[in-house]
Structure formats: structure tokens, C-alpha cells
Design a protein around this motif. Structure first.
Motif, PDB file in Angstrom:
ATOM      1  N   ARG A 280      93.502 117.395 118.989  1.00 31.25           N
ATOM      2  CA  ARG A 280      93.595 115.988 119.403  1.00 31.25           C
ATOM      3  C   ARG A 280      93.368 115.847 120.900  1.00 31.25           C
ATOM      4  O   ARG A 280      93.014 114.772 121.384  1.00 31.25           O
ATOM      5  CB  ARG A 280      94.971 115.426 119.018  1.00 31.25           C
ATOM      6  N   ALA A 281      93.579 116.940 121.648  1.00 31.06           N
ATOM      7  CA  ALA A 281      93.375 116.911 123.096  1.00 31.06           C
ATOM      8  C   ALA A 281      91.910 117.098 123.473  1.00 31.06           C
ATOM      9  O   ALA A 281      91.524 116.858 124.620  1.00 31.06           O
ATOM     10  CB  ALA A 281      94.212 117.995 123.761  1.00 31.06           C
ATOM     11  N   ASP A 282      91.073 117.526 122.529  1.00 25.78           N
ATOM     12  CA  ASP A 282      89.655 117.740 122.826  1.00 25.78           C
ATOM     13  C   ASP A 282      88.959 116.416 123.127  1.00 25.78           C
ATOM     14  O   ASP A 282      89.273 115.384 122.529  1.00 25.78           O
ATOM     15  CB  ASP A 282      88.955 118.418 121.642  1.00 25.78           C
ATOM     16  N   SER A 283      88.001 116.465 124.009  1.00 20.57           N
ATOM     17  CA  SER A 283      87.243 115.265 124.357  1.00 20.57           C
ATOM     18  C   SER A 283      86.280 114.905 123.239  1.00 20.57           C
ATOM     19  O   SER A 283      85.972 115.723 122.363  1.00 20.57           O
ATOM     20  CB  SER A 283      86.452 115.507 125.642  1.00 20.57           C
ATOM     21  N   ALA A 284      85.777 113.677 123.289  1.00 21.82           N
ATOM     22  CA  ALA A 284      84.771 113.253 122.314  1.00 21.82           C
ATOM     23  C   ALA A 284      83.518 114.122 122.429  1.00 21.82           C
ATOM     24  O   ALA A 284      82.870 114.431 121.426  1.00 21.82           O
ATOM     25  CB  ALA A 284      84.420 111.782 122.524  1.00 21.82           C
ATOM     26  N   GLN A 285      83.191 114.556 123.660  1.00 23.71           N
ATOM     27  CA  GLN A 285      82.022 115.417 123.854  1.00 23.71           C
ATOM     28  C   GLN A 285      82.188 116.736 123.119  1.00 23.71           C
ATOM     29  O   GLN A 285      81.259 117.199 122.439  1.00 23.71           O
ATOM     30  CB  GLN A 285      81.800 115.682 125.341  1.00 23.71           C
ATOM     31  N   SER A 286      83.365 117.354 123.237  1.00 20.72           N
ATOM     32  CA  SER A 286      83.620 118.617 122.532  1.00 20.72           C
ATOM     33  C   SER A 286      83.517 118.425 121.029  1.00 20.72           C
ATOM     34  O   SER A 286      82.997 119.285 120.311  1.00 20.72           O
ATOM     35  CB  SER A 286      85.008 119.154 122.896  1.00 20.72           C
ATOM     36  N   LYS A 287      84.024 117.301 120.551  1.00 22.17           N
ATOM     37  CA  LYS A 287      83.940 117.014 119.116  1.00 22.17           C
ATOM     38  C   LYS A 287      82.488 116.869 118.663  1.00 22.17           C
ATOM     39  O   LYS A 287      82.107 117.326 117.589  1.00 22.17           O
ATOM     40  CB  LYS A 287      84.746 115.758 118.784  1.00 22.17           C
ATOM     41  N   VAL A 288      81.655 116.237 119.504  1.00 21.06           N
ATOM     42  CA  VAL A 288      80.233 116.088 119.165  1.00 21.06           C
ATOM     43  C   VAL A 288      79.547 117.450 119.128  1.00 21.06           C
ATOM     44  O   VAL A 288      78.758 117.734 118.213  1.00 21.06           O
ATOM     45  CB  VAL A 288      79.530 115.148 120.166  1.00 21.06           C
ATOM     46  N   TYR A 289      79.832 118.302 120.112  1.00 17.32           N
ATOM     47  CA  TYR A 289      79.251 119.638 120.104  1.00 17.32           C
ATOM     48  C   TYR A 289      79.695 120.408 118.858  1.00 17.32           C
ATOM     49  O   TYR A 289      78.891 121.122 118.240  1.00 17.32           O
ATOM     50  CB  TYR A 289      79.675 120.413 121.360  1.00 17.32           C
ATOM     51  N   SER A 290      80.958 120.283 118.493  1.00 21.51           N
ATOM     52  CA  SER A 290      81.465 120.973 117.307  1.00 21.51           C
ATOM     53  C   SER A 290      80.791 120.437 116.044  1.00 21.51           C
ATOM     54  O   SER A 290      80.454 121.205 115.134  1.00 21.51           O
ATOM     55  CB  SER A 290      82.987 120.820 117.208  1.00 21.51           C
TER      56      SER A 290
END
Length: 299
Positions: A280-290
Motif C-alpha cells: 500500500r506504500a508503493d507509488s502508483a508508478q511502482s504499481k504500473v511497472y509491476s
């Protein structure tokens, strides 16, 4: 591949795959969905409380009526099950965690009746873009296996190699990490690393080159390896770092992120489909990369 942005350009935009988001009522997740739709890297099935999803989507200015997105109403207790069933039934190709406990997602994934379990161990595979480094590097396992056995380490390597190969690596170089680069009978990590290396040479671990034990410095830095007199195809050029315990991976993961300012993409591998379990602490950018890594490696 030198940057995680290159992952975004590898997606086949003519045949976009679907991500089933379990309990999608989460601002950062919906921001990631919005960004992914703008980049045209995937379609989305948002599973969860529909009024709540609609309310948060309005807050982040995500248009739920646009092509490539669909909402499926489900109560909190069954959102993970519905997302997993969507993948099992080929309505979707990737499972993504939303505002839900990780245990609930994994419980649904491992369900014997409708889940996505295989004979393999599930493991976490992270791909880092570390500033001032010439290449991306994988790290495994920072989230799933606490103190893996030799057999579990074989699965962990196979999972990471599969992700790497599907992402564009050819014969990735795998470093089995320890505190030292010599076999020491009093240090189990060095013995495991030596066994894994021999298994690879005998063809029991395929599609990669494994070497170990290697300390972190001589796994990632060619000059450090040369100073130690290490002759190896992997030393100084590792693509995949395999750790002896979860504590080692956790410390490396957070060191990359907080001290080196790294970017990351991460998936859970070993099931019939990739699972995105970002924090939940991950940024939206990290989520997009994932998401991009998961979509690239899904069937």
C-alpha cells in the motif's frame, strides 16, 4: 534492458491482456489503473464494492465508462476469490492486489478448487532500476519464503529465470549469495550455493547460468570479483540475485529503494498466472511497472 520504462514499450498493444484487481477500491491502485490505461498496456476488471470503486474513481478522475475497463461488484469477503476465478476462467490474465490483505489473495490463489496453484513454490521476483548502474537486476525472494530449502531455492531460481526470459533476458546469470565466496562447512548458505551451481552444471536447473557462493560485491561488480581472483561467467555480471533467507532480501530490497533511490517492478511467480502484490506504500508508478512486468510474463 536498462530502464523499467522499456518494459512499458514491450507490451503487445494489439493484444492487450486483462488484469483482475481484487478489492479495487484503493486510490493508489486506481491511479495506477488510470496511468496504465493512458499508456495502453492493459485492460482491467475491477472487482469489489462497486459504489466505493465509483466514488474513488471519481476522486482520481478515472473514467469507468471508457473502453478497457469493467467493474464487477463483489463483497469484501469474496473479492479475491472472484478475481482469481476470473483468471482461472480466462476472463483475465493477471491478479492484482487492491485494498485487501495479502493472505486473502494468496488463500484464493492456492485454493484447490478454483485457484491457480501449480507444483511450484510461489516466490517474489523484483526487478530494480538502480541509479548509476548499467543494467537492471532481479532480486528473489523478498516476500514469500522465509528460509528456503535447497528444493525451494530451485523453484525460486526457476521462477525468476522464467520471469527474466519472458522479459527479454537470454540465459540470465544467477548469483547465489552468501557472506563469502568460498564454501564454508559452518555456513549453510555457502553449501547451498555450491549445490545449486552443480545442479545447474548437470542440467537440473535450466535456461540460466548459476554460480555461487558469491558475496554481493563480487556478484554485481566486475572489479570486485577480479580483486578477489574470481573467475566466473556470473561474477560481476549477475542478472538475478538469489538470497539465502528473506531477511537478506528484505534488507537489500529496502536498501535499493531508500538509500539508492531505485525504481522497482515486482510480481509473485510460480502460479498459473502472475500476481501483483504491491505494498500500500508503493507509488502508483511502482504499481504500473509491476503491472507491466506481470503482463509481459503472463501467458
Amino acid at each position: 534492458m536498462k530502464t523499467l520504462d522499456e518494459l512499458l514499450h514491450k507490451i503487445d498493444q494489439k493484444n492487450l491482456k486483462v488484469v483482475a484487481v481484487a478489492q479495487a477500491a484503493d486510490r493508489e491502485v486506481l491511479r495506477a489503473v488510470k496511468h496504465a490505461l493512458q499508456l495502453n498496456i492493459g485492460h482491467f476488471l475491477l472487482v469489489g464494492d462497486q459504489p466505493e470503486i465509483e466514488n474513488l474513481a471519481e476522486q482520481v478522475e478515472l473514467d469507468l465508462t471508457q473502453p478497457g475497463i469493467r467493474v464487477k461488484h463483489a463483497k469484501a469477503g469474496v473479492a479475491a476469490e472472484e478475481a482469481v476465478k476470473a483468471v482461472r476462467n480466462r476472463e483475465a490474465h493477471v491478479v492484482m492486489k487492491g485494498q485487501i490483505d495479502t493472505k486473502q489473495v494468496l488463500k484464493a490463489v492456492l485454493n484447490k478448487q478454483f485457484g491457480l496453484r501449480t507444483s511450484r513454490v510461489l516466490s517474489h521476483v523484483a526487478l530494480f532500476e538502480v541509479p548509476n548502474q548499467e543494467r537492471l537486476i532481479f532480486l528473489t525472494d523478498a516476500a514469500m519464503n522465509i528460509a528456503p530449502t535447497i528444493e525451494e531455492k530451485v523453484h525460486i531460481i526457476n521462477n525468476a529465470v522464467e520471469v527474466a526470459v519472458k522479459s527479454g533476458w537470454t540465459l540470465p546469470k544467477v548469483a547465489s549469495l552468501a557472506a563469502v565466496e568460498v564454501v564454508n562447512p559452518t555456513m549453510p548458505a555457502t553449501q547451498d550455493a555450491a549445490v545449486l551451481t552443480q545442479m545447474n552444471r548437470r542440467g537440473q536447473i535450466k535456461n540460466c547460468i548459476v554460480d555461487g557462493p558469491l558475496a554481493f560485491d563480487n556478484a554485481v561488480d566486475r572489479q570486485a570479483a577480479e580483486q578477489k581472483g574470481i573467475t566466473s561467467e556470473v561474477a560481476g555480471e549477475a542478472d538475478i540475485l538469489v538470497v539465502p533467507t528473506i531477511e537478506v532480501a528484505n534488507a537489500l530490497y529496502k536498501s535499493f529503494m531508500y538509500y539508492a533511490g531505485a525504481k522497482v517492478a515486482a510480481v509473485i511467480s510460480g502460479a498459473k498466472a502472475p500476481i501483483v502484490l504491491t505494498s500500500r506504500a508503493d507509488s502508483a508508478q511502482s504499481k504500473v511497472y509491476s503491472l507491466a512486468l506481470a503482463l509481459q510474463t503472463s501467458k
